[in-house]
Design a protein around this motif. Structure first.
Motif, PDB file in Angstrom:
ATOM      1  N   SER A  28      84.629   3.501  35.194  1.00  0.00           N
ATOM      2  CA  SER A  28      84.114   4.263  33.967  1.00  0.00           C
ATOM      3  C   SER A  28      83.328   3.302  33.098  1.00  0.00           C
ATOM      4  O   SER A  28      82.246   3.766  32.655  1.00  0.00           O
ATOM      5  N   PHE A  31      80.024   3.557  34.918  1.00  0.00           N
ATOM      6  CA  PHE A  31      78.998   4.404  34.446  1.00  0.00           C
ATOM      7  C   PHE A  31      78.555   4.486  33.308  1.00  0.00           C
ATOM      8  O   PHE A  31      77.313   4.700  32.832  1.00  0.00           O
ATOM      9  N   TYR A  32      79.295   3.958  32.227  1.00  0.00           N
ATOM     10  CA  TYR A  32      78.706   3.706  30.988  1.00  0.00           C
ATOM     11  C   TYR A  32      77.600   2.641  30.660  1.00  0.00           C
ATOM     12  O   TYR A  32      76.527   2.703  30.252  1.00  0.00           O
ATOM     13  N   SER A 330      74.773   5.725  39.409  1.00  0.00           N
ATOM     14  CA  SER A 330      76.285   5.636  39.516  1.00  0.00           C
ATOM     15  C   SER A 330      76.633   5.718  40.901  1.00  0.00           C
ATOM     16  O   SER A 330      77.342   4.644  41.187  1.00  0.00           O
TER      17      SER A 330
END
Length: 380
Positions: A28, A31-32, A330
């Protein structure tokens, strides 16, 4: 009703969802940072997505506080510090050396002689001891975020947290939840006072320590410690978990990125995120078999930003500033970094962590796993 403590004991001290949680949090964060490093900073800090920055790393620190409190209660201070050093430093050092001696020379816009003699090159080595420097000379200088590895900002705060834990071990506070409550209350009260009586510019050092993003990590770490100390009193409740998720969702919708600088919101949100984290870790969340062969999350975290930057440099222009670029970056970076993390785990971390088997639960698990594998091989 079962408690966190009874659930943890029933699993032999190792929650079945902790590995899943670490990997999920790590990717996560990947992705950020794809968003922030590829020209989508406003999107990343805008509605809804801002909460990723607010929650993901603090959840890692809450998990760390919960897990290492068990070690701190079992071990001497010396063995605890050796344990932490073996877990953090070798992989970090290899990451720094890879960036400085392989990635940097390969992509720098400077002549190699200038690169290797630039003060910035030597300063980057200080990351190994937690003194953060994000840039290498002539490396990724034209990118939307001209840094080699901005994710290293958390390393000093991790060291601060281990220092706090060391003091708690020496004083005996690691076994006294009332002392942790007092420490947490004093820390938050200091943050509220700094916010009320100083400006961010006038009290920059105080704001950094008690109000800024790093202070958020210390708060979540202390919440994790307290959760472990009170594990036999905290219920493993689906209803409470749902309520915490609802509070987190409401914050995500109603608040914005400015909340990261608010000590007052931490009074509610850090305990909420801590409960969500520990509940998930004690739940049966299974990883795919190929991800169960090691703890890859730390290396995913260490390497993902340099390889996002490499992909932006070497890939087509569509990777920057486009929606399809977010997807491609990603997926590409996720696969590449997972492979690198696996290599780092098996070649660097696992052999070193096996040295901890005399006094570390993780080390014993590695050693027992190797022993079982050897026995299967001998009987095959």
């Amino acid at each position: 009703m079962k408690s966190f403590g009874t659930m943890l004991a029933s699993y032999g001290g190792v929650g079945p969802g902790f590995n899943f949680l670490r990997i999920a949090l790590a990717f996560s964060i990947v992705f950020y940072h794809v968003l922030t490093n590829s020209g989508h900073y406003a999107l990343a800090q805008g509605p809804l997505l801002w909460f990723l920055e607010y929650s993901l790393v603090p959840m890692f620190f809450a998990l760390s506080g919960f897990l290492i409190t068990g070690s701190a209660q079992r071990l001497s201070l010396e063995n605890f510090l050796i344990n932490r050093a073996l877990r953090i430093v070798p992989a970090l050092a290899v990451d720094i050396l890879v960036c400085a001696f392989i990635i940097g020379p390969a992509v720098t816009t400077l002549p190699l002689g200038d690169y290797f003699t630039d003060p910035g090159f030597f300063a980057y080595m200080l990351n190994i001891i937690g003194w953060t420097h994000f840039q290498l000379p002539g490396v990724f200088a034209s990118h939307p975020v001209p840094q080699v590895n901005g994710a290293l900002w958390t390393i000093p705060w991790e060291i601060y947290c281990y220092t706090i834990m060391s003091v708690m071990m020496v004083t005996g506070a690691v076994r006294r939840p009332k002392a942790t409550v007092l420490l947490l209350a004093v820390f938050l009260a200091a943050g509220l006072a700094v916010t009320r009586f100083t400006s961010a510019n006038a009290g920059d050092g105080l704001h950094t320590l008690f109000v800024g993003r790093g202070a958020q990590l210390i708060t979540s770490f202390l919440c994790g410690i307290l959760a472990y100390q009170l594990r036999d009193r905290i219920p493993m409740s689906r209803l409470l978990f749902a309520a915490c998720v609802a509070v987190a969702f409401a914050a995500m919708v109603l608040l914005d990125i400015s909340a990261t600088q608010s000590v007052a919101y931490r009074l509610v949100l850090m305990p909420v995120l801590t409960y969500i984290t520990i509940y998930a870790g004690l739940s049966r969340l299974r990883l795919p078999k190929f991800l169960e062969r090691g703890d890859y999350s730390y290396d995913v975290y260490l390497y993902h930003v340099p390889f996002i930057q490499l992909a932006i440099l070497l890939g087509p222009p569509i990777l920057v500033g486009t929606a399809i670029g977010i997807v491609l970056l990603s997926l590409t970076v996720g696969v590449v970094v997972l492979c690198i993390a696996a290599a780092s785990w098996h070649l660097v971390e696992k052999p070193i962590l096996s040295l901890r088997k005399r006094y570390s639960l993780a080390g014993k698990m590695i050693a027992e796993g190797d022993a079982r594998a050897s026995m299967r091989g001998a009987t095959a």
